[in-house]
Design a protein around this motif. Structure first.
Motif, PDB file in Angstrom:
ATOM      1  N   MET A 130       8.623 -16.313  -0.802  1.00 52.36           N
ATOM      2  CA  MET A 130       7.784 -15.208  -1.003  1.00 52.36           C
ATOM      3  C   MET A 130       8.196 -14.045  -1.445  1.00 52.36           C
ATOM      4  SD  MET A 130       5.176 -12.976   1.719  1.00 52.36           S
ATOM      5  CE  MET A 130       6.401 -12.869   3.167  1.00 52.36           C
ATOM      6  N   SER A 131       7.583 -13.571  -2.749  1.00 49.18           N
ATOM      7  CA  SER A 131       8.047 -12.351  -3.257  1.00 49.18           C
ATOM      8  C   SER A 131       7.911 -11.006  -2.739  1.00 49.18           C
ATOM      9  CB  SER A 131       7.344 -12.363  -4.973  1.00 49.18           C
ATOM     10  OG  SER A 131       7.442 -11.374  -5.438  1.00 49.18           O
ATOM     11  N   THR A 132       8.862 -10.388  -2.833  1.00 49.45           N
ATOM     12  CA  THR A 132       8.660  -8.997  -2.138  1.00 49.45           C
ATOM     13  C   THR A 132       7.814  -8.125  -2.602  1.00 49.45           C
ATOM     14  OG1 THR A 132      10.213  -7.902  -3.373  1.00 49.45           O
ATOM     15  CG2 THR A 132      11.172  -8.549  -1.137  1.00 49.45           C
ATOM     16  N   SER A 133       7.331  -8.294  -3.723  1.00 44.56           N
ATOM     17  CA  SER A 133       6.140  -7.453  -4.580  1.00 44.56           C
ATOM     18  C   SER A 133       4.693  -7.870  -4.168  1.00 44.56           C
ATOM     19  CB  SER A 133       6.344  -7.757  -6.181  1.00 44.56           C
ATOM     20  OG  SER A 133       6.136  -9.249  -6.290  1.00 44.56           O
ATOM     21  N   THR A 134       4.725  -8.994  -3.389  1.00 40.59           N
ATOM     22  CA  THR A 134       3.344  -9.347  -2.762  1.00 40.59           C
ATOM     23  C   THR A 134       3.264  -9.199  -1.318  1.00 40.59           C
ATOM     24  OG1 THR A 134       4.177 -11.763  -2.334  1.00 40.59           O
ATOM     25  CG2 THR A 134       2.869 -11.345  -4.444  1.00 40.59           C
ATOM     26  N   ASN A 135       4.327  -8.630  -0.767  1.00 37.81           N
ATOM     27  CA  ASN A 135       4.348  -8.484   0.751  1.00 37.81           C
ATOM     28  C   ASN A 135       3.843  -7.140   0.883  1.00 37.81           C
ATOM     29  OD1 ASN A 135       4.850  -7.971   3.467  1.00 37.81           O
ATOM     30  ND2 ASN A 135       7.055  -8.500   3.261  1.00 37.81           N
ATOM     31  N   PRO A 136       2.544  -6.985   1.748  1.00 35.99           N
ATOM     32  CA  PRO A 136       1.922  -5.699   1.978  1.00 35.99           C
ATOM     33  C   PRO A 136       2.565  -4.852   3.250  1.00 35.99           C
ATOM     34  CG  PRO A 136       0.734  -7.664   3.009  1.00 35.99           C
ATOM     35  CD  PRO A 136       1.840  -8.165   2.321  1.00 35.99           C
ATOM     36  N   ILE A 137       3.632  -5.715   3.726  1.00 39.34           N
ATOM     37  CA  ILE A 137       4.302  -4.727   5.143  1.00 39.34           C
ATOM     38  C   ILE A 137       5.407  -3.763   4.390  1.00 39.34           C
ATOM     39  CG2 ILE A 137       5.843  -5.136   7.003  1.00 39.34           C
ATOM     40  CD1 ILE A 137       4.489  -7.862   7.413  1.00 39.34           C
ATOM     41  N   LYS A 138       5.229  -2.725   4.581  1.00 37.87           N
ATOM     42  CA  LYS A 138       6.113  -1.673   4.404  1.00 37.87           C
ATOM     43  C   LYS A 138       7.474  -1.826   4.861  1.00 37.87           C
ATOM     44  CE  LYS A 138       2.385   1.332   3.062  1.00 37.87           C
ATOM     45  NZ  LYS A 138       1.711   2.518   2.948  1.00 37.87           N
ATOM     46  N   ASN A 139       8.558  -1.363   4.092  1.00 37.93           N
ATOM     47  CA  ASN A 139      10.015  -1.277   4.665  1.00 37.93           C
ATOM     48  C   ASN A 139      10.036   0.220   5.241  1.00 37.93           C
ATOM     49  OD1 ASN A 139      12.695  -1.611   5.045  1.00 37.93           O
ATOM     50  ND2 ASN A 139      13.307  -1.618   3.155  1.00 37.93           N
ATOM     51  N   ARG A 140       9.543   0.387   6.293  1.00 40.00           N
ATOM     52  CA  ARG A 140       9.408   1.787   7.247  1.00 40.00           C
ATOM     53  C   ARG A 140       8.990   1.415   8.351  1.00 40.00           C
ATOM     54  NH1 ARG A 140       4.870   5.927   5.953  1.00 40.00           N
ATOM     55  NH2 ARG A 140       3.947   3.972   5.684  1.00 40.00           N
ATOM     56  N   ILE A 141       9.596   2.311   9.420  1.00 40.74           N
ATOM     57  CA  ILE A 141       9.201   2.284  10.678  1.00 40.74           C
ATOM     58  C   ILE A 141       8.538   3.344  10.920  1.00 40.74           C
ATOM     59  CG2 ILE A 141      10.076   2.489  13.367  1.00 40.74           C
ATOM     60  CD1 ILE A 141      12.593   1.046  12.508  1.00 40.74           C
ATOM     61  N   CYS A 142       7.319   3.293  11.258  1.00 40.72           N
ATOM     62  CA  CYS A 142       6.311   4.525  11.471  1.00 40.72           C
ATOM     63  C   CYS A 142       6.335   4.894  13.180  1.00 40.72           C
ATOM     64  CB  CYS A 142       4.940   4.126  11.231  1.00 40.72           C
ATOM     65  SG  CYS A 142       4.153   2.802  11.632  1.00 40.72           S
ATOM     66  N   GLY A 143       6.749   4.154  14.165  1.00 41.46           N
ATOM     67  CA  GLY A 143       6.459   4.311  15.244  1.00 41.46           C
ATOM     68  C   GLY A 143       7.243   3.205  16.283  1.00 41.46           C
ATOM     69  N   THR A 144       7.563   3.839  17.440  1.00 37.91           N
ATOM     70  CA  THR A 144       8.520   3.209  18.361  1.00 37.91           C
ATOM     71  C   THR A 144       7.803   3.346  19.992  1.00 37.91           C
ATOM     72  OG1 THR A 144      10.709   3.479  17.222  1.00 37.91           O
ATOM     73  CG2 THR A 144      10.827   2.950  19.579  1.00 37.91           C
ATOM     74  N   PHE A 145       7.423   2.241  20.403  1.00 39.05           N
ATOM     75  CA  PHE A 145       7.168   2.255  21.635  1.00 39.05           C
ATOM     76  C   PHE A 145       8.103   2.322  22.951  1.00 39.05           C
ATOM     77  CE2 PHE A 145       3.549   0.494  19.074  1.00 39.05           C
ATOM     78  CZ  PHE A 145       2.372   0.924  19.655  1.00 39.05           C
ATOM     79  N   MET A 146       7.599   3.152  23.679  1.00 41.39           N
ATOM     80  CA  MET A 146       8.467   3.269  24.917  1.00 41.39           C
ATOM     81  C   MET A 146       7.821   2.831  26.086  1.00 41.39           C
ATOM     82  SD  MET A 146      11.235   4.207  26.029  1.00 41.39           S
ATOM     83  CE  MET A 146      12.063   4.847  24.705  1.00 41.39           C
ATOM     84  N   PRO A 147       8.333   1.685  26.989  1.00 43.03           N
ATOM     85  CA  PRO A 147       7.580   1.391  28.012  1.00 43.03           C
ATOM     86  C   PRO A 147       7.651   2.394  29.190  1.00 43.03           C
ATOM     87  CG  PRO A 147       9.457   0.099  27.529  1.00 43.03           C
ATOM     88  CD  PRO A 147       9.414   0.925  26.432  1.00 43.03           C
ATOM     89  N   VAL A 148       6.604   2.750  29.810  1.00 41.75           N
ATOM     90  CA  VAL A 148       6.879   3.768  30.969  1.00 41.75           C
ATOM     91  C   VAL A 148       5.669   3.421  31.855  1.00 41.75           C
ATOM     92  CG1 VAL A 148       7.359   5.662  29.242  1.00 41.75           C
ATOM     93  CG2 VAL A 148       4.901   5.335  30.021  1.00 41.75           C
ATOM     94  N   ARG A 149       5.888   3.544  33.429  1.00 37.49           N
ATOM     95  CA  ARG A 149       5.219   3.202  34.385  1.00 37.49           C
ATOM     96  C   ARG A 149       4.160   4.289  34.786  1.00 37.49           C
ATOM     97  NH1 ARG A 149      10.436   1.820  35.712  1.00 37.49           N
ATOM     98  NH2 ARG A 149      10.827  -0.215  36.100  1.00 37.49           N
ATOM     99  N   ASP A 150       4.556   5.646  34.566  1.00 37.68           N
ATOM    100  CA  ASP A 150       3.609   6.742  35.064  1.00 37.68           C
ATOM    101  C   ASP A 150       3.436   7.520  33.616  1.00 37.68           C
ATOM    102  OD1 ASP A 150       2.575   9.330  35.612  1.00 37.68           O
ATOM    103  OD2 ASP A 150       3.203   9.024  37.564  1.00 37.68           O
ATOM    104  N   ILE A 151       2.465   7.432  32.802  1.00 37.82           N
ATOM    105  CA  ILE A 151       2.280   8.051  31.501  1.00 37.82           C
ATOM    106  C   ILE A 151       2.437   9.673  31.462  1.00 37.82           C
ATOM    107  CG2 ILE A 151      -0.330   7.728  31.430  1.00 37.82           C
ATOM    108  CD1 ILE A 151       1.958   7.318  28.459  1.00 37.82           C
ATOM    109  N   GLU A 152       1.807  10.147  32.618  1.00 36.85           N
ATOM    110  CA  GLU A 152       1.635  11.659  32.852  1.00 36.85           C
ATOM    111  C   GLU A 152       3.327  11.995  33.225  1.00 36.85           C
ATOM    112  OE1 GLU A 152      -1.251  12.506  35.338  1.00 36.85           O
ATOM    113  OE2 GLU A 152      -2.735  12.283  33.916  1.00 36.85           O
ATOM    114  N   ARG A 153       3.971  11.410  33.735  1.00 31.84           N
ATOM    115  CA  ARG A 153       5.005  11.893  34.112  1.00 31.84           C
ATOM    116  C   ARG A 153       6.136  11.709  33.033  1.00 31.84           C
ATOM    117  NH1 ARG A 153       9.580   8.563  37.854  1.00 31.84           N
ATOM    118  NH2 ARG A 153       8.983   7.160  36.239  1.00 31.84           N
TER     119      ARG A 153
END
Length: 125
Positions: A1-24
């Motif tokens: 697959m050619s990189t010019s046709t790949n719609p996914i950007k080479n950039r991290i826009c967010g990281t998920f952090m697993p938590v148990r109590d969202i407010e805390r």
């Protein structure tokens, strides 16, 4: 697959952090990173923290183990690092705020710590 046709950007826009109590978790991260305006909790399980660079998204992860008795699995190896220009002051700041420090300052450049949910994280110079 050619990189010019790949719609996914080479950039991290967010990281998920697993938590148990969202407010805390939101309150702890806001305190540690000096976020003065309390971010909104969305859909009862998400909180996007205003960070420089990629966003940090706290999430109780209802689809990924959040409904289990122990909550979502935590990071047991550092998934990412927080930046600092002063590693010694950063270490002392975390210590003064009662953060669980896992290592001392290693090689003069980094240390590891745990958030209240047990996620292993790093600060690096």
């Amino acid at each position: 697959m050619s990189t010019s046709t790949n719609p996914i950007k080479n950039r991290i826009c967010g990281t998920f952090m697993p938590v148990r109590d969202i407010e805390r978790a939101r309150d702890w991260y806001c305190k540690i990173f000096g976020i003065s305006e309390t971010p909104e909790i969305m859909s009862g399980h998400l909180c996007l923290l205003p960070m420089q660079g990629a966003g940090l998204i706290l999430d109780t992860m209802p689809m990924w183990g959040g409904k289990e008795p122990d909550g979502p699995p935590t990071y047991q190896t550092p998934a990412f690092m927080f930046a600092t220009d002063d590693i010694e002051s950063s270490y002392q700041f975390m210590k003064n705020n009662g953060v669980e420090l896992v290592t001392g300052i290693e090689n003069g450049h980094w240390f590891a710590f745990r958030d209240p949910d047990g996620n292993l994280l790093m600060v690096c110079k």
